[in-house]
Design an enzyme around this catalytic site. Structure first.
Site, PDB file in Angstrom:
ATOM      1  N   CYS A  49    -123.291 -43.433   0.831  1.00 33.60           N
ATOM      2  CA  CYS A  49    -122.154 -44.298   0.548  1.00 33.60           C
ATOM      3  C   CYS A  49    -122.183 -44.602  -0.958  1.00 33.60           C
ATOM      4  O   CYS A  49    -123.142 -45.184  -1.462  1.00 33.60           O
ATOM      5  CB  CYS A  49    -122.304 -45.567   1.380  1.00 33.60           C
ATOM      6  SG  CYS A  49    -120.985 -46.727   1.128  1.00 33.60           S
ATOM      7  N   SER A  63    -112.216 -43.631   0.705  1.00 36.09           N
ATOM      8  CA  SER A  63    -111.718 -44.768   1.477  1.00 36.09           C
ATOM      9  C   SER A  63    -110.894 -45.645   0.554  1.00 36.09           C
ATOM     10  O   SER A  63    -111.342 -46.018  -0.528  1.00 36.09           O
ATOM     11  CB  SER A  63    -112.911 -45.554   2.036  1.00 36.09           C
ATOM     12  OG  SER A  63    -112.471 -46.690   2.738  1.00 36.09           O
ATOM     13  N   SER A  83    -108.317 -48.470   4.761  1.00 36.11           N
ATOM     14  CA  SER A  83    -108.773 -49.774   5.252  1.00 36.11           C
ATOM     15  C   SER A  83    -107.564 -50.574   5.696  1.00 36.11           C
ATOM     16  O   SER A  83    -106.902 -51.210   4.894  1.00 36.11           O
ATOM     17  CB  SER A  83    -109.510 -50.516   4.132  1.00 36.11           C
ATOM     18  OG  SER A  83    -110.681 -49.802   3.815  1.00 36.11           O
ATOM     19  N   LEU A  84    -107.295 -50.509   6.973  1.00 39.19           N
ATOM     20  CA  LEU A  84    -106.048 -51.091   7.484  1.00 39.19           C
ATOM     21  C   LEU A  84    -106.225 -52.579   7.824  1.00 39.19           C
ATOM     22  O   LEU A  84    -105.559 -53.438   7.259  1.00 39.19           O
ATOM     23  CB  LEU A  84    -105.616 -50.280   8.716  1.00 39.19           C
ATOM     24  CG  LEU A  84    -104.209 -50.529   9.221  1.00 39.19           C
ATOM     25  CD1 LEU A  84    -103.177 -50.198   8.167  1.00 39.19           C
ATOM     26  CD2 LEU A  84    -103.959 -49.694  10.486  1.00 39.19           C
ATOM     27  N   HIS A  85    -107.059 -52.865   8.796  1.00 42.09           N
ATOM     28  CA  HIS A  85    -107.483 -54.221   9.162  1.00 42.09           C
ATOM     29  C   HIS A  85    -106.416 -55.130   9.762  1.00 42.09           C
ATOM     30  O   HIS A  85    -106.739 -56.202  10.270  1.00 42.09           O
ATOM     31  CB  HIS A  85    -108.140 -54.937   7.973  1.00 42.09           C
ATOM     32  CG  HIS A  85    -109.228 -54.149   7.314  1.00 42.09           C
ATOM     33  ND1 HIS A  85    -110.195 -53.483   8.026  1.00 42.09           N
ATOM     34  CD2 HIS A  85    -109.495 -53.892   6.012  1.00 42.09           C
ATOM     35  CE1 HIS A  85    -111.015 -52.856   7.186  1.00 42.09           C
ATOM     36  NE2 HIS A  85    -110.601 -53.082   5.961  1.00 42.09           N
ATOM     37  N   GLU A 128    -112.688 -49.883  -5.625  1.00 39.42           N
ATOM     38  CA  GLU A 128    -111.555 -49.181  -5.002  1.00 39.42           C
ATOM     39  C   GLU A 128    -111.437 -47.817  -5.691  1.00 39.42           C
ATOM     40  O   GLU A 128    -110.979 -47.721  -6.832  1.00 39.42           O
ATOM     41  CB  GLU A 128    -110.276 -50.011  -5.182  1.00 39.42           C
ATOM     42  CG  GLU A 128    -108.979 -49.288  -4.875  1.00 39.42           C
ATOM     43  CD  GLU A 128    -108.958 -48.545  -3.523  1.00 39.42           C
ATOM     44  OE1 GLU A 128    -109.256 -49.155  -2.497  1.00 39.42           O
ATOM     45  OE2 GLU A 128    -108.648 -47.340  -3.531  1.00 39.42           O
ATOM     46  N   CYS A 170    -114.579 -59.329   2.120  1.00 36.08           N
ATOM     47  CA  CYS A 170    -115.506 -58.394   1.467  1.00 36.08           C
ATOM     48  C   CYS A 170    -116.289 -59.101   0.361  1.00 36.08           C
ATOM     49  O   CYS A 170    -115.704 -59.763  -0.497  1.00 36.08           O
ATOM     50  CB  CYS A 170    -114.716 -57.230   0.882  1.00 36.08           C
ATOM     51  SG  CYS A 170    -115.754 -56.051  -0.011  1.00 36.08           S
ATOM     52  N   ASN A 229    -119.366 -57.735   8.917  1.00 34.81           N
ATOM     53  CA  ASN A 229    -120.711 -58.070   8.440  1.00 34.81           C
ATOM     54  C   ASN A 229    -120.640 -59.316   7.587  1.00 34.81           C
ATOM     55  O   ASN A 229    -119.963 -59.321   6.559  1.00 34.81           O
ATOM     56  CB  ASN A 229    -121.271 -56.916   7.610  1.00 34.81           C
ATOM     57  CG  ASN A 229    -121.513 -55.696   8.472  1.00 34.81           C
ATOM     58  OD1 ASN A 229    -122.206 -55.751   9.478  1.00 34.81           O
ATOM     59  ND2 ASN A 229    -120.890 -54.585   8.107  1.00 34.81           N
ATOM     60  N   GLU A 271    -124.632 -50.547  -6.179  1.00 35.60           N
ATOM     61  CA  GLU A 271    -125.499 -50.152  -5.075  1.00 35.60           C
ATOM     62  C   GLU A 271    -124.982 -48.879  -4.406  1.00 35.60           C
ATOM     63  O   GLU A 271    -123.770 -48.667  -4.306  1.00 35.60           O
ATOM     64  CB  GLU A 271    -125.577 -51.295  -4.052  1.00 35.60           C
ATOM     65  CG  GLU A 271    -126.115 -52.561  -4.704  1.00 35.60           C
ATOM     66  CD  GLU A 271    -126.312 -53.748  -3.770  1.00 35.60           C
ATOM     67  OE1 GLU A 271    -126.926 -54.723  -4.218  1.00 35.60           O
ATOM     68  OE2 GLU A 271    -125.866 -53.730  -2.611  1.00 35.60           O
ATOM     69  N   CYS A 303    -109.848 -58.493  -1.239  1.00 36.02           N
ATOM     70  CA  CYS A 303    -109.881 -58.526   0.223  1.00 36.02           C
ATOM     71  C   CYS A 303    -110.753 -59.715   0.648  1.00 36.02           C
ATOM     72  O   CYS A 303    -111.887 -59.860   0.158  1.00 36.02           O
ATOM     73  CB  CYS A 303    -110.419 -57.210   0.778  1.00 36.02           C
ATOM     74  SG  CYS A 303    -109.431 -55.795   0.247  1.00 36.02           S
ATOM     75  N   CYS A 328    -115.023 -55.089  -8.013  1.00 35.44           N
ATOM     76  CA  CYS A 328    -113.742 -54.619  -7.488  1.00 35.44           C
ATOM     77  C   CYS A 328    -112.657 -55.565  -7.968  1.00 35.44           C
ATOM     78  O   CYS A 328    -112.843 -56.776  -8.003  1.00 35.44           O
ATOM     79  CB  CYS A 328    -113.783 -54.589  -5.963  1.00 35.44           C
ATOM     80  SG  CYS A 328    -112.329 -53.786  -5.246  1.00 35.44           S
ATOM     81  N   CYS A 385    -121.519 -52.350   5.496  1.00 34.29           N
ATOM     82  CA  CYS A 385    -120.176 -52.366   4.887  1.00 34.29           C
ATOM     83  C   CYS A 385    -119.825 -53.768   4.415  1.00 34.29           C
ATOM     84  O   CYS A 385    -119.978 -54.728   5.155  1.00 34.29           O
ATOM     85  CB  CYS A 385    -119.098 -52.008   5.900  1.00 34.29           C
ATOM     86  SG  CYS A 385    -119.346 -50.480   6.719  1.00 34.29           S
TER      87      CYS A 385
HETATM   88  N1  SAH Z   1    -112.162 -50.233  -1.571  1.00 33.79           N
HETATM   89  C1  SAH Z   1    -112.275 -49.216  -0.589  1.00 33.79           C
HETATM   90  C2  SAH Z   1    -113.714 -48.807  -0.250  1.00 33.79           C
HETATM   91  C3  SAH Z   1    -114.750 -49.879  -0.118  1.00 33.79           C
HETATM   92  S1  SAH Z   1    -115.176 -50.684   1.323  1.00 33.79           S
HETATM   93  C4  SAH Z   1    -111.559 -49.622   0.668  1.00 33.79           C
HETATM   94  O1  SAH Z   1    -111.045 -50.725   0.725  1.00 33.79           O
HETATM   95  O2  SAH Z   1    -111.447 -48.809   1.580  1.00 33.79           O
HETATM   96  C5  SAH Z   1    -115.566 -49.714   2.669  1.00 33.79           C
HETATM   97  C6  SAH Z   1    -115.099 -50.365   3.994  1.00 33.79           C
HETATM   98  O3  SAH Z   1    -115.836 -51.560   4.333  1.00 33.79           O
HETATM   99  C7  SAH Z   1    -113.636 -50.788   3.910  1.00 33.79           C
HETATM  100  O4  SAH Z   1    -112.966 -50.406   5.073  1.00 33.79           O
HETATM  101  C8  SAH Z   1    -113.760 -52.287   3.834  1.00 33.79           C
HETATM  102  O5  SAH Z   1    -112.567 -52.896   4.217  1.00 33.79           O
HETATM  103  C9  SAH Z   1    -114.932 -52.550   4.765  1.00 33.79           C
HETATM  104  N2  SAH Z   1    -115.498 -53.890   4.602  1.00 33.79           N
HETATM  105  C10 SAH Z   1    -115.456 -54.695   3.516  1.00 33.79           C
HETATM  106  N3  SAH Z   1    -116.091 -55.862   3.769  1.00 33.79           N
HETATM  107  C11 SAH Z   1    -116.558 -55.792   5.016  1.00 33.79           C
HETATM  108  C12 SAH Z   1    -117.338 -56.670   5.831  1.00 33.79           C
HETATM  109  N4  SAH Z   1    -117.765 -57.849   5.375  1.00 33.79           N
HETATM  110  N5  SAH Z   1    -117.652 -56.266   7.072  1.00 33.79           N
HETATM  111  C13 SAH Z   1    -117.259 -55.058   7.523  1.00 33.79           C
HETATM  112  N6  SAH Z   1    -116.542 -54.180   6.809  1.00 33.79           N
HETATM  113  C14 SAH Z   1    -116.192 -54.538   5.561  1.00 33.79           C
END
Ligand code: SAH
Length: 365
Positions: free
Chosen positions: A109, A197, A219-221, A166, A123, A296, A96, A120, A116, A339
């Protein structure tokens, strides 16, 4: 193998690759810029119409080459104008891409892999498993077909490699595609408007630094290893100390450079005052901007999004500490284009599906 499978797809080359291709067939390297212009700026794919190429070269290209972008299977437009395309990648795989229109810019995007390989926990792409890397043609092709669908009135001004996959685990193809996006003879996007990213593939971040000058989002989190090990399991391999060192190095690429840190807001998981303070400390030595992403949800997701108040409070604490912090507006929710909601269709080769099924069966019993 069919006859067409043997044709060289010219969308697979960046300018350097295309120049090398022309030299190999006994042509001058400048043919590369002529060809890029035809394809990306004149919208011509019929070799016969490429009038500044010699007749014999046109004949050669007709016989051996093709200009074939991936095919859009479905277009969905959300109430806020966000557009999602499901793109066919063959053998039962679909990825997508999403276009997010804003007043002064239009962001595409882009996906880098089918599924992937990372896991994570928040996701939905991760739950799909992994099939393969996308080729250069399949990555740049997303931009090519999206711009064609959007027409001249809606320009793609920014690209974020934030779709499925990724990007730094598909390094060569992603770098070639990003270099192509920034080429004056194609889309000519500025390096500030192309963002990769990553979940933090540290060695690739150093490599990227040497070959492709784009903006970096990480993507720190989580601000401590214990929690990040759980949310972004690649952290077990490349822990925060190494990740931060790589970020610091990348930010040295130019003056006023910064790293964007993405931080998904998970209710009761990473959204407390203590988390905010740990984040401030962690980022104190890296030029940073922070992008808080409201979580999300997707079917069977185990998290809830933090409350609006919790997100505002978190943002205010970071602001007060002098960190530039924005809250990402959720776009395209009604078509599952936000996202972390991109799933496409992935013929999983990683067997993650099976593993997940057996875990949930065990949990349920
Ligand atoms: N693999 C890469 C790029 C893909 S995701 C990465 O990890 O950066 C793009 C962004 O969306 C990342 O920051 C990811 O962590 C975030 N993301 C993934 N799932 C999500 C969700 N359910 N809600 C909000 N953000 C999310």
């Amino acid at each position: 193998m069919t006859a067409s499978a043997k044709l060289v797809n010219l969308l697979d080359f960046d300018r350097k690759g295309l120049a090398a291709f022309f030299v190999e067939i006994g042509e001058k390297p400048f043919r590369a810029t002529q060809l890029l212009k035809w394809i990306y700026q004149e919208d011509v794919t019929d070799f016969d119409q490429m009038t500044n190429l010699s007749k014999s070269l046109r004949a050669y290209l007709k016989e051996h080459c093709t200009i074939t972008p991936p095919e859009i299977l479905l277009e969905q437009i959300a109430s806020d104008g966000t557009t999602k395309w499901i793109v066919e990648m063959g053998l039962g795989n679909r990825i997508e891409s999403v276009f997010i229109p804003e007043e002064k810019r239009g962001t595409l995007c882009v996906s880098s892999q089918i599924g992937c390989a990372l896991a994570c926990t928040f996701c939905s792409t991760a739950k799909q498993g992994f099939n393969r890397n996308l080729s250069v043609a399949e990555i740049i092709g997303q931009l090519y077909v999206a711009q064609k669908r959007l027409g001249d009135k809606k320009r793609i001004t920014n690209v974020v490699m934030m779709g499925m996959g990724e990007p730094l685990l598909n390094f060569d193809n992603v770098v070639a595609a990003m270099n192509l996006m920034m080429d004056d003879f194609t889309f000519g996007l500025s390096k500030r408007r192309v963002t990769v990213s990553t979940s933090g593939i540290v060695p690739a971040m150093y490599r990227l630094h040497d070959v492709c000058d784009v903006s970096m989002a990480v993507s720190l989190h989580a601000a401590n290893d214990e929690l990040r090990d759980e949310l972004v399991p690649i952290n077990q391999k490349y822990p925060l100390k190494e990740l931060m060192a790589a970020c610091k190095e990348y930010a040295k690429l130019g003056p006023r450079r910064h790293i964007t840190f993405e931080y998904v807001m998970l209710d009761g998981v990473n959204d407390t005052l203590q988390d905010a303070k740990a984040l401030i400390k962690l980022l104190s030595h890296v030029p940073s901007k922070i992008n808080l992403i409201p979580f999300n949800p997707f079917p069977n997701s185990q998290y809830r999004c933090s409350s609006t108040q919790a997100i505002s409070r978190f943002r205010d604490v970071l602001h007060k500490a002098g960190l530039v912090t924005t809250v990402r507006k959720t776009r395209g929710e009604d078509i599952d284009a936000a996202c972390g909601q991109l799933v496409g269709k992935v013929k999983d080769k990683s067997r993650r599906h099976l593993k997940l099924q057996s875990t949930s069966a065990t949990n349920a019993s």
